[in-house]
Design a protein around this motif. Structure first.
Motif, mmCIF file in Angstrom:
data_model
loop_
_atom_site.group_PDB
_atom_site.id
_atom_site.type_symbol
_atom_site.label_atom_id
_atom_site.label_comp_id
_atom_site.label_asym_id
_atom_site.label_seq_id
_atom_site.Cartn_x
_atom_site.Cartn_y
_atom_site.Cartn_z
ATOM 1 N N UNK A 82 -12.420 13.763 -4.346
ATOM 2 C CA UNK A 82 -12.851 12.784 -3.347
ATOM 3 C C UNK A 82 -12.134 11.449 -3.530
ATOM 4 N N UNK A 83 -11.713 11.132 -4.741
ATOM 5 C CA UNK A 83 -11.050 9.865 -5.021
ATOM 6 C C UNK A 83 -9.729 9.744 -4.274
ATOM 7 N N UNK A 84 -9.061 10.880 -4.040
ATOM 8 C CA UNK A 84 -7.795 10.845 -3.298
ATOM 9 C C UNK A 84 -8.024 10.261 -1.901
ATOM 10 N N UNK A 85 -9.103 10.690 -1.259
ATOM 11 C CA UNK A 85 -9.399 10.198 0.076
ATOM 12 C C UNK A 85 -9.700 8.709 0.111
ATOM 13 N N UNK A 86 -10.239 8.191 -0.964
ATOM 14 C CA UNK A 86 -10.493 6.750 -1.049
ATOM 15 C C UNK A 86 -9.193 5.996 -1.312
ATOM 16 N N UNK A 87 -8.406 6.513 -2.240
ATOM 17 C CA UNK A 87 -7.213 5.786 -2.655
ATOM 18 C C UNK A 87 -6.110 5.803 -1.606
ATOM 19 N N UNK A 88 -5.916 6.942 -0.922
ATOM 20 C CA UNK A 88 -4.812 7.022 0.026
ATOM 21 C C UNK A 88 -5.002 6.045 1.183
ATOM 22 N N UNK A 89 -6.242 5.926 1.680
ATOM 23 C CA UNK A 89 -6.464 4.984 2.780
ATOM 24 C C UNK A 89 -6.517 3.548 2.288
ATOM 25 N N UNK A 90 -7.050 3.316 1.114
ATOM 26 C CA UNK A 90 -7.061 1.964 0.562
ATOM 27 C C UNK A 90 -5.639 1.436 0.420
ATOM 28 N N UNK A 91 -4.763 2.249 -0.159
ATOM 29 C CA UNK A 91 -3.391 1.809 -0.387
ATOM 30 C C UNK A 91 -2.593 1.745 0.916
ATOM 31 N N UNK A 92 -2.873 2.656 1.844
ATOM 32 C CA UNK A 92 -2.163 2.634 3.118
ATOM 33 C C UNK A 92 -2.494 1.373 3.894
ATOM 34 N N UNK A 93 -3.759 0.999 3.952
ATOM 35 C CA UNK A 93 -4.139 -0.215 4.675
ATOM 36 C C UNK A 93 -3.601 -1.457 3.965
ATOM 37 N N UNK A 94 -3.540 -1.406 2.649
ATOM 38 C CA UNK A 94 -2.953 -2.508 1.893
ATOM 39 C C UNK A 94 -1.485 -2.682 2.276
ATOM 40 N N UNK A 95 -0.765 -1.562 2.388
ATOM 41 C CA UNK A 95 0.640 -1.607 2.797
ATOM 42 C C UNK A 95 0.784 -2.182 4.203
ATOM 43 N N UNK A 96 -0.037 -1.716 5.125
ATOM 44 C CA UNK A 96 0.045 -2.199 6.504
ATOM 45 C C UNK A 96 -0.238 -3.704 6.587
ATOM 46 N N UNK A 97 -1.218 -4.164 5.831
ATOM 47 C CA UNK A 97 -1.540 -5.591 5.838
ATOM 48 C C UNK A 97 -0.388 -6.398 5.252
ATOM 49 N N UNK A 98 0.247 -5.848 4.228
ATOM 50 C CA UNK A 98 1.372 -6.555 3.606
ATOM 51 C C UNK A 98 2.539 -6.668 4.590
ATOM 52 N N UNK A 99 2.795 -5.608 5.322
ATOM 53 C CA UNK A 99 3.866 -5.633 6.324
ATOM 54 C C UNK A 99 3.538 -6.634 7.427
ATOM 55 N N UNK A 100 2.307 -6.591 7.911
ATOM 56 C CA UNK A 100 1.903 -7.460 9.024
ATOM 57 C C UNK A 100 1.946 -8.936 8.661
ATOM 58 N N UNK A 101 1.694 -9.256 7.404
ATOM 59 C CA UNK A 101 1.618 -10.661 6.996
ATOM 60 C C UNK A 101 2.877 -11.127 6.259
ATOM 61 N N UNK A 102 3.868 -10.255 6.153
ATOM 62 C CA UNK A 102 5.113 -10.629 5.481
ATOM 63 C C UNK A 102 5.779 -11.775 6.238
ATOM 64 N N UNK A 103 6.222 -12.788 5.518
ATOM 65 C CA UNK A 103 6.826 -13.962 6.151
ATOM 66 C C UNK A 103 8.270 -13.718 6.575
ATOM 67 N N UNK A 104 8.853 -12.644 6.082
ATOM 68 C CA UNK A 104 10.225 -12.310 6.473
ATOM 69 C C UNK A 104 10.207 -11.379 7.684
ATOM 70 N N UNK A 105 11.295 -11.342 8.462
ATOM 71 C CA UNK A 105 11.346 -10.422 9.603
ATOM 72 C C UNK A 105 11.185 -8.975 9.149
ATOM 73 N N UNK A 106 10.280 -8.254 9.783
ATOM 74 C CA UNK A 106 10.082 -6.836 9.513
ATOM 75 C C UNK A 106 10.428 -6.057 10.778
ATOM 76 N N UNK A 107 11.100 -4.938 10.616
ATOM 77 C CA UNK A 107 11.602 -4.183 11.768
ATOM 78 C C UNK A 107 11.353 -2.700 11.545
#
Length: 341
Positions: A82-107
């Motif tokens: 069950x921990x896989x299901x918690x970790x995969x979405x936790x880390x995926x959303x963390x990645x998406x937030x990092x991309x969205x808030x990155x101060x450099x141009x993201x493409x």
């Protein structure tokens, strides 16, 4: 830059390039891939040698990204992890937030099939590039899930009720429709995909073709602006015409619970920050993992592929307010998502 299976990292003319290389699985993201990409984006975000970040597929495979690897998730859950299901979405959303808030141009170069979490991976980039090969859909309600990864945030920015239409039906759009919806910013000829960078994009981009999405926009706004999924289905059933018939057919195989929670999620997400939306997404993801429809949807469409899910409940009228409230309920202490988690 470390070598990572299924993801290639390189630095070219100041642009940090992330290329997904798992073509046999449509570049579906494993936990290992997500963590590797997140680590690299974190490093490049503060590296003065890096002027921008690009995410694309490697080689000539048919997909940009099909989202989180649902087979890997299903197998982990079936094995009791069950921990896989918690970790995969936790880390995926963390990645998406990092991309969205990155101060450099993201493409993101969404060249090819872009589905589920792959839509979110591209949509949170500042520059979103399509080609004639782009084929994008959020068909998550069809597998007992919901458009996640901040989809309620960017779909609410679409004109009128187009975002609700896309989220509920899972209908696929080509590049011209995605421009009309505001989900793409540039279009590039396929032969010039290898030349794309944040600095050059405006020089090689071409005008997008006119979209036929505008022709049905008045119907979309009338129907998908109604007060709930039962009303939407009822009006579509009562109407004549090919659009109403085709749209009703798009909704027919979807999980009734998924449709109801997706409608509620998009409505309640209006005006909220990406962080707030991702926090709600994470709650939904974890409650759905522990429920019936998500596992049944993956079984029916990914594992056994009989395409005959047995939804619980099977009818829209049987989705109760109490059941929806439980899906949106806070998680146990210490289990909530936050950008730093």
């Amino acid at each position: 830059m470390p070598s990572t299976p299924h993801v290639e990292f390189s630095l070219r003319a100041g642009t940090g390039e992330i290329r997904l290389n798992r073509p046999e699985m449509l570049n579906a993201l494993t936990l290992e891939m997500i963590e590797a990409i997140d680590g690299q984006v974190t490093e490049w975000a503060t590296d003065p040698k890096v002027t921008g970040i690009l995410i694309a597929k490697a080689g000539t495979g048919e997909a940009f990204c099909a989202g989180v690897d649902q087979r890997a998730l299903y197998e982990a859950l079936q094995a009791g992890d069950r921990e896989y299901g918690a970790r995969v979405y936790r880390r995926f959303y963390q990645l998406l937030y990092r991309i969205a808030t990155c101060k450099k141009p993201t493409l993101a170069v969404m060249d090819g099939i872009t589905m589920g979490g792959g839509v979110a991976l591209g949509a949170h980039c500042k520059i979103r590039v399509g080609t004639r090969n782009t084929y994008l859909a959020n068909a998550d309600c069809k597998i007992g899930y919901f458009p996640d990864g901040g989809a309620a945030f960017f779909y609410n920015k679409c004109p009128g009720e187009i975002g609700m239409f896309l989220a509920l039906t899972g209908v696929a759009l080509r590049a011209r429709g995605l421009f009309h919806a505001g989900l793409l910013t540039h279009m590039v000829p396929e032969k010039q995909v290898h030349m794309i960078s944040p600095l050059l994009i405006n020089e090689i981009a071409v005008p997008p073709p006119v979209s036929t999405l505008a022709d049905i926009e008045s119907h979309v706004n009338q129907v998908f602006g109604l007060g709930g999924v039962p009303e939407i289905k009822g009006v579509l059933a009562a109407r004549s015409g090919e659009w109403a018939k085709g749209t009703a057919e798009q909704l027919r195989p979807q999980s009734p619970t998924s449709l109801a929670l997706t409608y509620r999620h998009l409505r309640t997400a209006q005006g909220k920050s990406l962080e707030e939306v991702l926090k709600a997404d994470y709650r939904l993801s974890q409650h759905l993992i522990d429920g019936h429809d998500f596992r049944e949807g993956i079984r029916a469409f990914v594992i056994d592929r009989d395409e005959k899910p047995a939804w619980q409940p099977a009818e829209q009228r049987d989705v109760t307010q109490a059941a929806l409230d439980a899906l949106f309920a806070p998680l146990d202490q210490g289990m909530e998502w936050s950008p730093a988690a």
